[in-house]
Design an enzyme around this catalytic site. Structure first.
Site, short mmCIF file in Angstrom:
data_model
loop_
_atom_site.label_atom_id
_atom_site.label_comp_id
_atom_site.label_asym_id
_atom_site.label_seq_id
_atom_site.Cartn_x
_atom_site.Cartn_y
_atom_site.Cartn_z
N GLU A 26 -3.42 7.83 7.78
CA GLU A 26 -4.46 7.19 7.01
C GLU A 26 -5.03 6.17 7.89
O GLU A 26 -5.83 5.94 8.07
CB GLU A 26 -4.13 6.90 5.69
CG GLU A 26 -5.20 5.93 5.03
CD GLU A 26 -4.72 5.35 3.54
OE1 GLU A 26 -5.44 4.90 2.79
OE2 GLU A 26 -3.53 5.92 3.21
N HIS B 43 0.84 -1.26 -0.06
CA HIS B 43 -0.11 0.09 -0.10
C HIS B 43 0.87 1.33 -0.03
O HIS B 43 0.63 2.32 -0.66
CB HIS B 43 -1.03 -0.03 1.34
CG HIS B 43 -1.97 1.14 1.46
ND1 HIS B 43 -1.70 2.02 2.26
CD2 HIS B 43 -2.77 1.71 0.61
CE1 HIS B 43 -2.29 3.17 2.20
NE2 HIS B 43 -2.87 2.93 1.26
N GLU C 79 2.10 2.21 -3.45
CA GLU C 79 0.94 2.41 -4.28
C GLU C 79 0.82 3.96 -4.10
O GLU C 79 0.79 4.77 -5.07
CB GLU C 79 -0.41 1.86 -3.91
CG GLU C 79 -1.78 2.51 -4.33
CD GLU C 79 -2.71 2.69 -3.32
OE1 GLU C 79 -3.57 3.77 -3.42
OE2 GLU C 79 -3.00 1.46 -2.98
N HIS C 80 1.13 4.62 -2.71
CA HIS C 80 1.28 6.04 -2.53
C HIS C 80 2.63 6.43 -3.24
O HIS C 80 2.29 7.60 -4.00
CB HIS C 80 1.16 6.39 -1.22
CG HIS C 80 -0.17 6.43 -0.41
ND1 HIS C 80 -0.60 7.46 0.05
CD2 HIS C 80 -0.92 5.54 -0.27
CE1 HIS C 80 -1.59 7.15 0.65
NE2 HIS C 80 -2.17 5.87 0.22
#
Length: 464
Positions: free
Chosen positions: A154, A74, A77-78
């Site tokens: 997040e 993840h 992905e950022h």
């Protein structure tokens, strides 16, 4: 991507049962090709408007992460939005927006995806940018470390301050005793805090290559137009090393588990249970009947459980099921309910268990089966009307190792499901030894002012 859009797309994926066999009644009628470097190209033509959805799916997710670096899939992905030699950090999405489009990305246990929705005459632009960051991503501490703070925040906002999300995370960790599906997609915080630039670059070098990627385009374009563009931008990228998913397999489970959580933010208690279940990769023979079973007992206000527990017994205010068999390894089948008024969770649990016992003992009826199959078949018609649904379902399916024929064979396979198959699958999936039950409750003294109901999170995606 918003949580609501993820939910809608996940529902489409769940209703399109994917099983082996050749297709007679097509779902999306895609066209396929493979570039010399191993990248698969899939097209779903839709000429209703001069727009396209462009997606690149990588066959890697959080379940493929090395031990000790949870959240790196993840995190990467950022970081894919942080620029290359040709593009400064943050410009990717700005360029898409300036050209009238929108873009985003998502991570699940089995895959990571990137997409843009844009006018047909801008497809070559986004394709060039996506191909650039597939191989030319530039990372350094000055861009990586601030973004690490972003993903930690997040996690705080989406998981740590959400009782339902925390309980769902704990339940999955209990359901999968050894398999990495029990790992949080966003990552465990103590490991996220140590993620480094080199961790991200190593994961990127290993997994981000054309032979581990799928290009899916849906919209106003033909394969004769698409394939030369794909060869121009993606076909020149060298093939990467061949990666395999080395995952610990789940051991035999011998006892049910229970997770109880109290939190001041919870105003309304809720109950849920997850069962280990087959996927289309582990046991396709049971997967389609379980899709039908979920539709019968827990889909909407006409489902069996809703009529029994909400309408007739008035013991629940809501009830439902979920099942996502589009996975590489074992899936999960879930049941959830919210008590009505001051009904005790123990009484609600007994009522739900009694309905499950009826399914196991007496099975479903032919009438229930016929109505459920018709609803599922109708859903395929609606899915064809969506520009992005075909790209999403095909990309997800191919990313977990299924085939185009398995997607396209769905109408025939769902039509062939029998009462006996559904009843046999129900007996196998409702095995208490392979389950985790979750109780989510207010604190002993009552909830804080303004707190509401919080169900465990069941979505399998983290979004950029």
């Amino acid at each position: 991507m918003t949580r609501s859009s993820v939910a809608v797309l996940a529902l489409v994926a769940l209703t399109l049962a994917l099983v082996p066999g050749l297709s007679r009644a097509a779902v999306f009628s895609p066209q396929t090709a493979t570039l010399d470097n191993g990248m698969q190209v899939v097209l779903v033509e839709n000429h209703r408007a001069p727009v396209v959805t462009h997606m690149v799916w990588y066959k890697v997710g959080s379940a493929d992460e090395p031990q000790g670096v949870s959240g790196i899939a993840h995190f990467l992905e950022h970081l894919m939005f942080k620029g290359t030699d040709k593009m400064v950090p943050g410009d990717f999405s700005k360029i898409v927006a300036r050209n009238g489009g929108n873009d985003n990305a998502f991570t699940s246990w089995d895959y990571t995806g990137y997409f843009q929705n844009i006018a047909r005459d801008r497809l070559d632009l986004v394709m060039e940018m996506e191909a650039d960051r597939m191989t030319n991503l530039k990372l350094s501490d000055d861009v990586v470390l601030p973004e690490r703070d972003v993903i930690i925040e997040e996690r705080r906002s989406r998981i740590d301050t959400s009782p339902g999300a925390l309980l769902g995370e704990q339940m999955r960790a209990s359901l999968y005793m050894a398999h990495p599906y029990g790992r949080s997609i966003i990552g465990w915080r103590h490991e996220m805090e140590k993620l480094s630039t080199e961790d991200a670059l190593e994961f990127y070098r290993d997994w981000y290559a054309p032979n581990n990627a799928i290009l899916v385009v849906a919209g106003d374009i033909t394969m004769d137009e698409l394939l030369p563009m794909a060869e121009k931008y993606y076909g020149v990228i060298p093939r990467g090393k061949d990666m395999t998913r080395n995952r610990v397999q789940e051991p035999v489970q011998h006892a049910p588990r229970k997770v109880t959580m109290r939190d001041p933010q919870v105003g309304q208690a809720s109950w849920s249970r997850y069962y280990l279940a087959p996927s289309y990769n582990t046991d396709a023979a049971d997967a389609v009947p379980l899709d039908v079973l979920s539709e019968i007992i827990g889909s909407g206000t006409t489902s069996r459980f809703f009529k029994a527990l909400v309408v007739d017994q008035e013991i629940a205010s809501s009830v439902g099921t979920f099942y996502d068999p589009v996975t590489v390894d074992l899936a999960s089948f879930g049941v959830y309910a919210v008590p009505r008024g001051d009904v005790d969770l123990a009484d609600l649990e007994k009522a739900v268990e009694a309905e499950i016992a009826k399914v196991v003992a007496d099975g479903v009826t032919q009438d229930e089966l016929d109505r459920a199959k018709q609803k599922l078949l109708d859903s395929a018609v609606f899915a064809r009307d969506s520009l992005s649904a075909g790209a999403r379902v095909l990309g997800q399916s191919l990313a977990v190792g299924l085939t185009v024929d398995q997607v396209e064979s769905w109408p025939d396979r769902i039509s062939g499901v029998t009462v006996e198959q559904v009843n046999d699958a129900a007996k196998r999936v409702f095995d208490a030894k392979k389950s985790v039950t979750g109780w989510l409750m207010p604190p002993e003294g009552g909830p804080v002012t303004g707190a509401g109901a919080a169900l465990p999170i069941t979505s399998g995606e983290g979004v950029h």
